[in-house]
Scaffold this active site. Structure first.
Site, short mmCIF file in Angstrom:
data_model
loop_
_atom_site.label_atom_id
_atom_site.label_comp_id
_atom_site.label_asym_id
_atom_site.label_seq_id
_atom_site.Cartn_x
_atom_site.Cartn_y
_atom_site.Cartn_z
N ARG A 1 34.89 -64.14 -26.09
CA ARG A 1 34.27 -63.45 -24.97
C ARG A 1 33.27 -64.40 -24.33
O ARG A 1 32.64 -65.21 -25.02
CB ARG A 1 33.54 -62.18 -25.43
CG ARG A 1 34.46 -61.11 -25.98
CD ARG A 1 35.29 -60.47 -24.85
NE ARG A 1 36.19 -59.45 -25.34
CZ ARG A 1 37.50 -59.61 -25.50
NH1 ARG A 1 38.06 -60.78 -25.28
NH2 ARG A 1 38.25 -58.61 -25.92
N GLU B 1 32.89 -62.79 -15.64
CA GLU B 1 34.27 -62.85 -15.12
C GLU B 1 34.44 -61.88 -13.96
O GLU B 1 33.89 -60.79 -14.00
CB GLU B 1 35.26 -62.49 -16.24
CG GLU B 1 35.34 -63.53 -17.31
CD GLU B 1 36.29 -63.15 -18.44
OE1 GLU B 1 36.98 -62.13 -18.34
OE2 GLU B 1 36.34 -63.89 -19.41
N HIS C 1 41.42 -65.60 -18.11
CA HIS C 1 41.71 -64.96 -19.39
C HIS C 1 43.01 -64.18 -19.25
O HIS C 1 43.04 -63.06 -18.75
CB HIS C 1 40.56 -64.03 -19.78
CG HIS C 1 40.69 -63.48 -21.16
ND1 HIS C 1 40.68 -64.27 -22.28
CD2 HIS C 1 40.87 -62.23 -21.60
CE1 HIS C 1 40.83 -63.52 -23.35
NE2 HIS C 1 40.95 -62.28 -22.96
#
Length: 186
Positions: free
Chosen positions: A106, A135, A153
């Protein structure tokens, strides 16, 4: 290649991974899969976890000591309050100017305010990142660095994984419809 510079030569030497030291932060399902793949490259493997696991890899209770030992430090731990900025200025300094940080956990696990200057100033050798603190925004400084590999991701973004996800939904629906325990109860 795309800039046409290969023909001009003069590229710096790279490093092989065979025989190098891999530190894994978080030796759950994903961390263990990373370790199995690294073993195929004859890498030395150690890990940092909340507690020691029953595996053949060396457990390192100190994250800073693991970073100091490792050539590559891969983050595959859980996110959340317990791991927020786990990779700090001290951990990055221990990994050092030849070390490479890979974060597939993360974004908040890494203190990006410490990461960016460490990369810019050569205090960290490189980074491979597919997660970021905010993000989908990526710090502008990371986009320009030649010692950083960036990727959105997209861990579940494969045909095979999406098919498995669909099959899991159908398996849960079938279990529910037949009064059986769910495959993945929530």
């Amino acid at each position: 290649m795309r800039a046409g510079q290969w023909a001009q030569g003069g590229f710096p030497l790279g490093h092989r991974v065979s025989g190098k030291r891999l530190g894994i932060v978080g030796l759950g399902r994903i961390g263990q899969a990373i370790a199995r793949r690294a073993a195929g490259f004859d890498m030395q493997i150690a890990y940092h976890n909340r507690k020691a696991a029953e595996v053949d890899y060396r457990f390192e209770p100190s994250l800073t000591a693991l970073a100091d030992w490792a050539d590559f430090l891969v983050l595959s731990c859980l996110g959340g309050a317990a791991t927020h900025h786990l990779v700090s200025t001290e951990v990055l300094a221990a990994l050092g100017p030849q070390g490479v940080l890979v974060n597939v956990a993360r974004g908040a696990v890494v203190d990006e305010a410490a990461l960016v200057p460490a990369l810019l100033e050569g205090r960290l050798g490189g980074a491979g990142l597919d997660v970021f603190a905010a993000e989908p925004q990526v710090p502008e400084a990371l986009l320009a660095l030649p010692n950083v590999v960036l990727l959105p991701h997209i861990a579940s973004g494969t045909v095979e994984t999406r098919l498995q996800m669909e099959e899991l939904v159908f398996a849960n629906l079938a279990a529910y419809a037949s009064d059986q325990p769910l495959v993945t109860p929530v």
